[in-house]
Motif scaffolding. Structure first.
Motif, PDB file in Angstrom:
ATOM      1  N   PHE A  77      -7.455   8.910  -2.798  1.00 40.34           N
ATOM      2  CA  PHE A  77      -6.648   7.691  -2.735  1.00 40.34           C
ATOM      3  C   PHE A  77      -5.784   7.670  -1.491  1.00 40.34           C
ATOM      4  O   PHE A  77      -5.636   6.625  -0.850  1.00 40.34           O
ATOM      5  N   ALA A 109     -10.267   2.381  -4.093  1.00 44.30           N
ATOM      6  CA  ALA A 109      -8.859   2.448  -4.468  1.00 44.30           C
ATOM      7  C   ALA A 109      -8.678   2.204  -5.960  1.00 44.30           C
ATOM      8  O   ALA A 109      -7.903   2.901  -6.626  1.00 44.30           O
ATOM      9  N   THR A 117       0.903   4.045  -2.903  1.00 43.38           N
ATOM     10  CA  THR A 117       0.671   5.446  -2.564  1.00 43.38           C
ATOM     11  C   THR A 117       1.784   6.321  -3.129  1.00 43.38           C
ATOM     12  O   THR A 117       1.520   7.405  -3.664  1.00 43.38           O
ATOM     13  N   THR A 147      -7.280   4.975  -8.673  1.00 41.25           N
ATOM     14  CA  THR A 147      -6.098   4.653  -9.468  1.00 41.25           C
ATOM     15  C   THR A 147      -6.379   4.808 -10.953  1.00 41.25           C
ATOM     16  O   THR A 147      -5.603   5.424 -11.692  1.00 41.25           O
ATOM     17  N   ALA A 196      -5.830   4.671   1.252  1.00 41.64           N
ATOM     18  CA  ALA A 196      -4.589   3.949   1.548  1.00 41.64           C
ATOM     19  C   ALA A 196      -4.179   4.120   3.012  1.00 41.64           C
ATOM     20  O   ALA A 196      -3.786   3.141   3.664  1.00 41.64           O
ATOM     21  N   TRP A 251       0.833  -1.205   0.000  1.00 48.17           N
ATOM     22  CA  TRP A 251       0.000   0.000   0.000  1.00 48.17           C
ATOM     23  C   TRP A 251       0.866   1.252   0.000  1.00 48.17           C
ATOM     24  O   TRP A 251       0.561   2.242  -0.676  1.00 48.17           O
TER      25      TRP A 251
END
Length: 106
Positions: free
Chosen positions: A63, A90, A26, A94, A67, A22
């Protein structure tokens, strides 16, 4: 004798690997957002470009929120599984960030 599936789950290092994944995602999302913002700010400053910059920033913040929440949940001794809503959020962030970045570059 224990029945299959009823034994206590030993998470091992899996939560740590997931937390690191994660963090890497990120970081990649942040780099993509910064590059897209940089490219958009080099433009003429049209309302469309300003809207694009705002949307990219909002998607990036969304996001980061998803995250960070997941990373925090993985710190527990027995972390809960990823919910469908969080996974969809998520994935949507993305994909949206990638699409906006491509739109700004082209």
């Amino acid at each position: 004798m224990t029945r299959p599936g009823t034994a206590a789950r030993d998470a091992g290092l899996q939560p740590e690997r997931t937390r690191l994944a994660w963090r890497r995602t990120t970081l990649a999302c942040s780099v993509t957002a910064v590059l897209a913002l940089r490219q958009a700010l080099r433009g003429t400053g049209s309302p469309l470009e300003v809207t694009g910059v705002a949307v990219i920033a909002l998607v990036w913040v969304a996001f980061l929120w998803v995250a960070h929440r997941r990373i925090r949940l993985l710190a527990a001794a027995r972390p809960a599984g990823l919910t469908l809503g969080a996974a969809a959020g998520a994935a949507l962030c993305t994909v949206a960030l990638a699409v906006f970045a491509m739109a700004v570059i082209v």
